[in-house]
Write a protein that holds these residues in place. Structure first.
Motif, mmCIF file in Angstrom:
data_model
loop_
_atom_site.group_PDB
_atom_site.id
_atom_site.type_symbol
_atom_site.label_atom_id
_atom_site.label_comp_id
_atom_site.label_asym_id
_atom_site.label_seq_id
_atom_site.Cartn_x
_atom_site.Cartn_y
_atom_site.Cartn_z
ATOM 1 N N ASN A 172 0.818 -1.220 0.000
ATOM 2 C CA ASN A 172 0.000 0.000 0.000
ATOM 3 C C ASN A 172 0.847 1.263 0.000
ATOM 4 O O ASN A 172 0.396 2.312 -0.472
ATOM 5 C CB ASN A 172 -0.917 0.019 1.224
ATOM 6 N N ASP B 75 -3.372 -5.937 7.416
ATOM 7 C CA ASP B 75 -2.277 -5.424 6.594
ATOM 8 C C ASP B 75 -0.910 -5.693 7.206
ATOM 9 O O ASP B 75 0.112 -5.472 6.547
ATOM 10 C CB ASP B 75 -2.442 -3.921 6.367
ATOM 11 N N SER C 244 -3.512 -4.721 1.016
ATOM 12 C CA SER C 244 -4.974 -4.723 0.892
ATOM 13 C C SER C 244 -5.464 -3.773 -0.183
ATOM 14 O O SER C 244 -6.462 -4.052 -0.863
ATOM 15 C CB SER C 244 -5.610 -4.345 2.232
ATOM 16 N N GLN C 245 -4.803 -2.659 -0.369
ATOM 17 C CA GLN C 245 -5.243 -1.668 -1.348
ATOM 18 C C GLN C 245 -4.798 -2.013 -2.762
ATOM 19 O O GLN C 245 -5.506 -1.742 -3.735
ATOM 20 C CB GLN C 245 -4.725 -0.278 -0.964
ATOM 21 N N GLY D 198 -3.903 -5.215 -3.793
ATOM 22 C CA GLY D 198 -4.349 -6.539 -4.194
ATOM 23 C C GLY D 198 -3.373 -7.225 -5.120
ATOM 24 O O GLY D 198 -3.748 -8.034 -5.972
ATOM 25 N N ASP E 201 -2.854 -16.428 0.670
ATOM 26 C CA ASP E 201 -2.947 -15.198 1.452
ATOM 27 C C ASP E 201 -2.140 -15.234 2.744
ATOM 28 O O ASP E 201 -2.066 -14.240 3.456
ATOM 29 C CB ASP E 201 -4.409 -14.855 1.751
#
Length: 229
Positions: free
Chosen positions: A41, A56, A62-63, A65, A108
């Motif tokens: 991010n 995070d 997360s932003q 991806g 993940d």
């Protein structure tokens, strides 16, 4: 008066331009930015992670991806994780790995799957001085354990900046996750295994610490012991 103003502007710029870890170094060759590393991010110099309980805290992606191209790395060989500028905050380094059940690009990293393979701690002498070997480095190189089983892994670096860590949430975590395929591995059993987030509470003596005064007499590296295979 121009020189002091220029110096202050330079310091302000440095304070805002937080470093990232966008490159792997395999076989002595550094990858392009965010090729073998998932883009974080803060790829455009936004803030580091300070909440150890945040999702995070794992890969800080997360932003974006983002996924990455998976690099082939032989067990027992050297792997480097490189920053986009010298790591200028005092602190320590931990590197964790987690084996993917299949294709690492879709992994993940959830669950108790992470183990530590490398660390750079502090050097103390009973309270007179404390020094930080991880500071002012362009990146960090370590050996992939020779007995690590073959397969695809996430490899996660965290540089824990401790310059304002005297209050809870003050430690700054500079994080990224690369994707590697380990070849020629062995039959070792990595451990102990931890979850990320979950490995820290934020109250550990190596995370919640005043490094300036009084000078710590010793330093306790956060996280599990290193598994060297």
């Amino acid at each position: 008066m121009l020189a002091p103003v220029v110096a202050l502007l330079a310091l302000a710029s440095q304070a805002l331009a937080h470093y990232t870890f966008p490159n792997l170094v395999v076989g002595g060759v550094k990858s392009g930015d965010w090729v073998n590393v998932r883009r974080t991010n803060n790829f455009n110099s936004q803030a580091p992670v300070t909440d150890v309980k945040s999702a995070d805290f794992r890969c800080y992606d997360s932003q974006t991806g983002a996924t990455a191209t998976t690099a082939n790395v032989a067990a027992g060989s050297q792997l480097g994780i490189w920053a986009d500028q010298a790591v200028y905050h005092p602190g320590v380094v931990n590197v964790y790995m987690a084996k993917a059940p299949g294709d690492v690009a879709s992994f993940d990293g959830s669950g108790n799957v992470w183990f530590k393979v490398y660390q750079v701690s502090a050097v103390t002498d009973g309270g007179k001085t404390i020094s930080w070997p991880a500071e002012n480095q362009p990146g960090y190189t370590f050996t992939i354990p020779k007995n690590l089983p073959s397969g695809q892994y996430l490899v996660r670096i965290e540089q824990i900046a401790l310059h304002v860590a005297q209050t809870y949430g003050g430690a700054q975590f500079y994080i990224s996750c690369g994707q590697i395929n380990v070849t020629g591995g062995g039959s070792g059993t990595p451990g102990p295994l931890v979850a990320i987030p979950g490995v820290y509470t934020g109250n550990e003596p190596g995370i919640l610490i005043n490094i300036n005064y009084p000078i710590p007499a010793n330093y306790t590296q956060p996280g599990p012991a290193v598994w060297s295979g």
